[in-house]
Design a protein around this motif. Sequence first.
Motif, PDB file in Angstrom:
ATOM      1  N   ILE A  96       0.835  -1.208   0.000  1.00 51.02           N
ATOM      2  CA  ILE A  96       0.000   0.000   0.000  1.00 51.02           C
ATOM      3  C   ILE A  96       0.868   1.256   0.000  1.00 51.02           C
ATOM      4  O   ILE A  96       0.616   2.207  -0.763  1.00 51.02           O
ATOM      5  CB  ILE A  96      -0.944  -0.005   1.213  1.00 51.02           C
ATOM      6  CG1 ILE A  96      -1.966  -1.143   1.076  1.00 51.02           C
ATOM      7  CG2 ILE A  96      -1.662   1.338   1.342  1.00 51.02           C
ATOM      8  CD1 ILE A  96      -2.849  -1.323   2.289  1.00 51.02           C
ATOM      9  N   LYS A  97       1.893   1.253   0.839  1.00 51.54           N
ATOM     10  CA  LYS A  97       2.771   2.422   0.928  1.00 51.54           C
ATOM     11  C   LYS A  97       3.461   2.690  -0.401  1.00 51.54           C
ATOM     12  O   LYS A  97       3.505   3.838  -0.887  1.00 51.54           O
ATOM     13  CB  LYS A  97       3.807   2.202   2.030  1.00 51.54           C
ATOM     14  CG  LYS A  97       4.730   3.396   2.232  1.00 51.54           C
ATOM     15  CD  LYS A  97       5.709   3.146   3.376  1.00 51.54           C
ATOM     16  CE  LYS A  97       6.644   4.334   3.565  1.00 51.54           C
ATOM     17  NZ  LYS A  97       7.614   4.102   4.661  1.00 51.54           N
ATOM     18  N   SER A  98       4.006   1.644  -1.022  1.00 49.07           N
ATOM     19  CA  SER A  98       4.681   1.811  -2.316  1.00 49.07           C
ATOM     20  C   SER A  98       3.688   2.223  -3.396  1.00 49.07           C
ATOM     21  O   SER A  98       3.992   3.065  -4.255  1.00 49.07           O
ATOM     22  CB  SER A  98       5.372   0.502  -2.719  1.00 49.07           C
ATOM     23  OG  SER A  98       6.365   0.147  -1.782  1.00 49.07           O
ATOM     24  N   GLY A  99       2.486   1.631  -3.351  1.00 51.99           N
ATOM     25  CA  GLY A  99       1.463   1.997  -4.325  1.00 51.99           C
ATOM     26  C   GLY A  99       1.053   3.451  -4.204  1.00 51.99           C
ATOM     27  O   GLY A  99       0.847   4.139  -5.210  1.00 51.99           O
ATOM     28  N   PHE A 100       0.953   3.944  -2.985  1.00 51.48           N
ATOM     29  CA  PHE A 100       0.609   5.351  -2.772  1.00 51.48           C
ATOM     30  C   PHE A 100       1.684   6.264  -3.344  1.00 51.48           C
ATOM     31  O   PHE A 100       1.376   7.323  -3.917  1.00 51.48           O
ATOM     32  CB  PHE A 100       0.416   5.623  -1.279  1.00 51.48           C
ATOM     33  CG  PHE A 100      -0.985   5.387  -0.808  1.00 51.48           C
ATOM     34  CD1 PHE A 100      -1.740   4.342  -1.323  1.00 51.48           C
ATOM     35  CD2 PHE A 100      -1.560   6.204   0.145  1.00 51.48           C
ATOM     36  CE1 PHE A 100      -3.036   4.112  -0.897  1.00 51.48           C
ATOM     37  CE2 PHE A 100      -2.854   5.993   0.580  1.00 51.48           C
ATOM     38  CZ  PHE A 100      -3.596   4.943   0.056  1.00 51.48           C
ATOM     39  N   ASN A 101       2.945   5.900  -3.163  1.00 56.53           N
ATOM     40  CA  ASN A 101       4.041   6.719  -3.693  1.00 56.53           C
ATOM     41  C   ASN A 101       3.965   6.824  -5.212  1.00 56.53           C
ATOM     42  O   ASN A 101       4.152   7.903  -5.788  1.00 56.53           O
ATOM     43  CB  ASN A 101       5.389   6.133  -3.274  1.00 56.53           C
ATOM     44  CG  ASN A 101       5.642   6.279  -1.785  1.00 56.53           C
ATOM     45  OD1 ASN A 101       5.099   7.187  -1.127  1.00 56.53           O
ATOM     46  ND2 ASN A 101       6.452   5.395  -1.217  1.00 56.53           N
ATOM     47  N   VAL A 102       3.695   5.691  -5.847  1.00 51.18           N
ATOM     48  CA  VAL A 102       3.553   5.703  -7.308  1.00 51.18           C
ATOM     49  C   VAL A 102       2.300   6.473  -7.715  1.00 51.18           C
ATOM     50  O   VAL A 102       2.313   7.260  -8.666  1.00 51.18           O
ATOM     51  CB  VAL A 102       3.499   4.258  -7.859  1.00 51.18           C
ATOM     52  CG1 VAL A 102       3.200   4.264  -9.357  1.00 51.18           C
ATOM     53  CG2 VAL A 102       4.793   3.526  -7.574  1.00 51.18           C
ATOM     54  N   GLY A 103       1.214   6.251  -6.994  1.00 46.05           N
ATOM     55  CA  GLY A 103      -0.050   6.899  -7.322  1.00 46.05           C
ATOM     56  C   GLY A 103       0.032   8.408  -7.278  1.00 46.05           C
ATOM     57  O   GLY A 103      -0.551   9.094  -8.125  1.00 46.05           O
TER      58      GLY A 103
END
Length: 375
Positions: free
Chosen positions: A283-290
């Motif tokens: 989730i954390k990595s996905g948020f950074n990309v998002g």
Amino acid sequence: MKKIGIIIFIISFLALLVLNIKPEGYFFKKENIGTVLTVDNSDAIVQGISKVGCQHLKVAILTGEYKGSIIETNNLLSGSIEYDEFYEPEDKILIATSFDKETGKINGKVLSLLRMDKIMGLALIFIILLITYARKIGIKSLLSFIGSVLIIWNYLIPALKKGENIFIITLFSLILLSALIIFLVAGFTKKGWSAFLGTLSGLFVTAALTFFFGDTFRIDGMNQPMAQNVLFSSSMSINILDIFYSAIIIGASGAAMDIAMDMTATIQELKLHNPNITRNELIKSGFNVGRAVIGTMTTTLLLAYSGGFLTLMILFLERNTSLLQILNMKLVTSEIIKIIIGSIGLVVVAPITTYIASFIYSLPDKKSKTKEEDI
């Protein structure tokens, strides 16, 4: 076997749509392709860039029932630069033909220059580049594109024309389109389901915002191209405002689908290269990309919608129109609504898809595999 079954099902679905098409009703009715042999401009008056009067044309018919015939016809010039076309010898044109039984002559009405050959050339370049880079996925993308066109033209547009339950029909059509595009490209896999559910979240948020806040702007939807003609041709039976609301949702759905697939692909790659990564880390990595994707995607919507109104913006500048007046104009406000509601949908899709994909990819795999094969 499952992959083959899915492909057969999708191809069969597209085939059924294609079989319902009558090519003569889509591409040719009374139209034929012709070549301009000679042009007589003696009755055409040129006033600057505007032209009035008519051109006398001699045209050779190249297709259809009257192929090989040479006819004479007129090209009427009304002085409207937006709609008039001025022809020259050797131009390929689209011409409507009919046979006059009383005179025994073939009558023709010039419709437009033939531009389909140029369109097909550009489309061919696109197809070659797409397949060269994306390979199997590129072919699936083309199938989904064709399927989308067929669904829109064969189902959505006729349904909207009837003027009943426009909002519901649009939502249903977009759900069907999203399923066709995403599952054809990604398959019925974790990737496909994550992207599909993420797209639905953006679709429903966009629809809700349009439904609850659309009326507050007091826009009637008549700013859309040919809206008045459509209203009168339907004997005032179509609600143009509902058509406008549908346009907002349709315009935002493509970008939402793009974001959902981007976020899902990100989570998939993270899980693929680090099978032991936790859900919270995903989730954390996905948020950074998002955040990075959203930062450019909202501007993309702005450019996409404003690109069609460059001449209008030049006119505002020429007339020294104030920003306050511009922003409150019905035409401009309509585009601002599309941009803002579409952007809100994108901002919502990114985190929701991240949560959905992180949850799905964190579920135990019965086959103990973390990599999904593309179908």
